[in-house]
Design a protein around this motif. Structure first.
Motif, PDB file in Angstrom:
ATOM      1  N   LEU A 113       0.809  -1.213   0.000  1.00  0.00           N
ATOM      2  CA  LEU A 113       0.000   0.000   0.000  1.00  0.00           C
ATOM      3  C   LEU A 113       0.846   1.268   0.000  1.00  0.00           C
ATOM      4  O   LEU A 113       0.518   2.245  -0.696  1.00  0.00           O
ATOM      5  N   ALA A 114       1.934   1.293   0.763  1.00  0.00           N
ATOM      6  CA  ALA A 114       2.775   2.500   0.781  1.00  0.00           C
ATOM      7  C   ALA A 114       3.346   2.788  -0.598  1.00  0.00           C
ATOM      8  O   ALA A 114       3.374   3.937  -1.053  1.00  0.00           O
ATOM      9  N   ASN A 124       3.364  11.900   2.797  1.00  0.00           N
ATOM     10  CA  ASN A 124       3.205  11.837   4.254  1.00  0.00           C
ATOM     11  C   ASN A 124       4.012  10.689   4.845  1.00  0.00           C
ATOM     12  O   ASN A 124       4.289   9.696   4.169  1.00  0.00           O
ATOM     13  N   PRO A 125       4.359  10.790   6.125  1.00  0.00           N
ATOM     14  CA  PRO A 125       4.959   9.629   6.787  1.00  0.00           C
ATOM     15  C   PRO A 125       4.002   8.445   6.770  1.00  0.00           C
ATOM     16  O   PRO A 125       2.812   8.599   7.090  1.00  0.00           O
ATOM     17  N   ILE A 126       4.494   7.280   6.397  1.00  0.00           N
ATOM     18  CA  ILE A 126       3.671   6.068   6.354  1.00  0.00           C
ATOM     19  C   ILE A 126       4.359   4.981   7.166  1.00  0.00           C
ATOM     20  O   ILE A 126       5.537   4.667   6.934  1.00  0.00           O
ATOM     21  N   GLY A 127       3.633   4.416   8.113  1.00  0.00           N
ATOM     22  CA  GLY A 127       4.151   3.310   8.921  1.00  0.00           C
ATOM     23  C   GLY A 127       3.384   2.033   8.618  1.00  0.00           C
ATOM     24  O   GLY A 127       2.269   2.067   8.088  1.00  0.00           O
ATOM     25  N   TYR A 128       3.987   0.920   8.964  1.00  0.00           N
ATOM     26  CA  TYR A 128       3.360  -0.383   8.741  1.00  0.00           C
ATOM     27  C   TYR A 128       3.580  -1.240   9.981  1.00  0.00           C
ATOM     28  O   TYR A 128       4.684  -1.268  10.540  1.00  0.00           O
ATOM     29  N   PRO A 154      10.779  -0.423   1.719  1.00  0.00           N
ATOM     30  CA  PRO A 154      11.381   0.886   2.014  1.00  0.00           C
ATOM     31  C   PRO A 154      10.512   2.088   1.657  1.00  0.00           C
ATOM     32  O   PRO A 154      10.900   3.226   1.934  1.00  0.00           O
ATOM     33  N   ASP A 155       9.340   1.864   1.032  1.00  0.00           N
ATOM     34  CA  ASP A 155       8.418   2.977   0.834  1.00  0.00           C
ATOM     35  C   ASP A 155       7.733   3.363   2.135  1.00  0.00           C
ATOM     36  O   ASP A 155       7.078   4.416   2.211  1.00  0.00           O
ATOM     37  N   TYR A 156       7.868   2.538   3.154  1.00  0.00           N
ATOM     38  CA  TYR A 156       7.441   2.897   4.505  1.00  0.00           C
ATOM     39  C   TYR A 156       8.580   3.621   5.211  1.00  0.00           C
ATOM     40  O   TYR A 156       9.760   3.343   4.966  1.00  0.00           O
TER      41      TYR A 156
END
Length: 450
Positions: A113-114, A124-128, A154-156
């Protein structure tokens, strides 16, 4: 349930699948306003459900993540469906994200998804957070398409997993498969991108569970259990019906206990609650048949007039009912073959009577075993070991039971679900230094915590 508790402290948006299938889903999600929290939900097509959910997510990824390589069924069509649904989710969610939002994505259904959000311009910052185990590189590598999945990690900005073992497995996979370079203890560089991989074991609402356990219950199951027990001691297992939970193996270990200790027949009852799920997936239908055959054999061979060794129910029960049942039980039998954390173990501890607590028997392959070291830790594949742990638990002195329980309760209080969520959000917010926090966009695929 854990995320629901954590999310009460934050204003934000909860985005995900509605749980419904329709022939022509709307391109934009349906918005449901519930005060502080808004829900944005989308339907899937029948093909989406088959390829994305039943297919790649639960027939390919789930077994691999639980070290069941032989059960993993990979299909290029299913993988394409998995990517397609994540792309459509990202397209819909992107229109709802505000500049100050944090985005927190949850679990294996949404790994890409990121990457899809970045592709449509979301910075925006994206966490998983990964709720299930992350396997060793040589296990994950058996899955076709696993390298492509690793490339999108690494897109997170921040990735959380349940244990340090999981974090190490993911870091090693990134280094070996996509050339990541360690920049610090938990920070990796992958080309121009940076990702932090951290161990963040999830907690529970300790206070809420304690309160639920102390209330008198009025459910039919609770009344029947209390009436049927008499002077017998109760052993309880609560799991979603899944091959990762080791339910047939657990039943056979209980059988071994009764065979080895015949004096305990009629003095103890084992209640297994196992709501069914993913019934369209063939492996789950097979598991259901195996469990019922094992149950019938044991009850038929060891049961006596007026006493059935194992009571097995597949209904879903509320937290309040489960909390009361945990408190009634002398033994909590939590023996998954492999589990990311297993919140039942923590719930069982939280629900106990401080003056007369029960004993937790816990698989060493559950993430919770790294924290709840005062449980009786067992190898779930060793039926003799589990059987002897049951004997030890049933005959443990009150003094030892209290000491073990108190040590585990201290662990629960030190990392309850509110602290877990606050810590992760604080770390993720650190990735935006020039913008004030406002609300959190929380992407969550399915409400399965066990």
């Amino acid at each position: 349930m854990a995320l629901h508790e954590a999310f009460q402290a934050y204003k934000g948006l909860w985005f995900g699948w509605s749980g419904k299938v329709s022939a022509h889903p709307a391109a934009q999600p349906k918005i449901i306003d519930k005060g502080q929290v808004q829900y944005a939900v989308m339907d899937l097509t029948s093909l989406d459900r088959q390829e994305y959910y039943n297919g790649f997510a639960n027939r390919a990824l789930w077994p691999i993540m639980h070290y069941r390589i032989g059960l993993s069924e990979f299909s290029r069509a299913d993988y394409a469906g998995y990517l397609r649904v994540n792309r459509s989710f990202a397209s819909a969610l992107a229109h709802l994200i505000q500049p100050d939002d944090l985005v927190w994505v949850h679990d294996y259904h949404l790994i890409p998804l990121a990457s899809e959000l970045r592709a449509v311009g979301i910075t925006n910052p994206i966490g998983y957070f990964h709720h299930i185990p992350w396997p060793a590189p040589e296990v994950l590598g058996a899955l076709p398409g696993s390298t492509e999945l690793l490339r999108v990690i690494p897109d997170y900005d921040l990735v959380g997993v349940q244990t340090e073992r999981d974090a190490d497995n993911l870091r090693r996979s990134l280094v070996q498969e996509v050339g990541a370079v360690h920049r610090g203890a938990d920070l990796l560089d992958v080309g121009s991108r940076h990702v932090r991989i951290k161990s963040a074991p999830i907690g529970i609402d300790v206070h809420g569970f304690q309160q639920a356990a102390q209330r008198s219950g009025s459910s039919r199951l609770l009344k029947q259990t209390i009436a049927g027990l008499g002077s017998r001691k109760l052993i309880i297992g609560v799991d979603r019906l899944d091959y990762s939970k080791g339910i047939p193996e657990r039943m056979e270990a209980f059988e071994r206990f009764l065979v080895s200790h015949p004096d305990q027949r009629g003095r103890v009852t084992y209640l297994q609650i196992a709501p069914t799920s993913r019934s369209e997936v063939p492996e789950y239908a097979t598991l259901s048949r195996v469990v019922n055959e094992t149950l019938g054999r044991i009850n038929g061979s060891l049961g006596e007039p007026g006493w059935v060794p194992i009571h097995y129910v597949t209904s879903t029960y509320s937290r309040a009912v489960l909390a009361r049942l945990y408190r009634l039980s002398r033994v909590g039998l939590v023996t998954p073959i492999r589990d990311g954390m297993n919140l039942v173990a923590k719930e069982y501890v939280a629900a106990q009577d401080p003056q007369d607590p029960g004993v937790l028997i816990l698989s060493k392959f559950a993430g919770a075993a790294e924290e709840l070291t005062n449980a009786l830790i067992v190898n779930p594949n060793d039926k003799v070991e589990v059987a002897e742990a049951i004997q030890q638990a049933l005959h443990m002195s009150r003094e030892e039971r209290v000491a073990r329980w108190q040590a585990m309760l201290n662990v629960l209080w030190a990392s309850d679900v509110s602290q877990w969520a606050a810590s992760f959000i604080k770390d993720l917010a650190g990735h935006k230094t020039s913008r004030a926090r406002s609300k959190i966009a929380l992407a969550k695929k399915e409400n399965e915590h066990r």
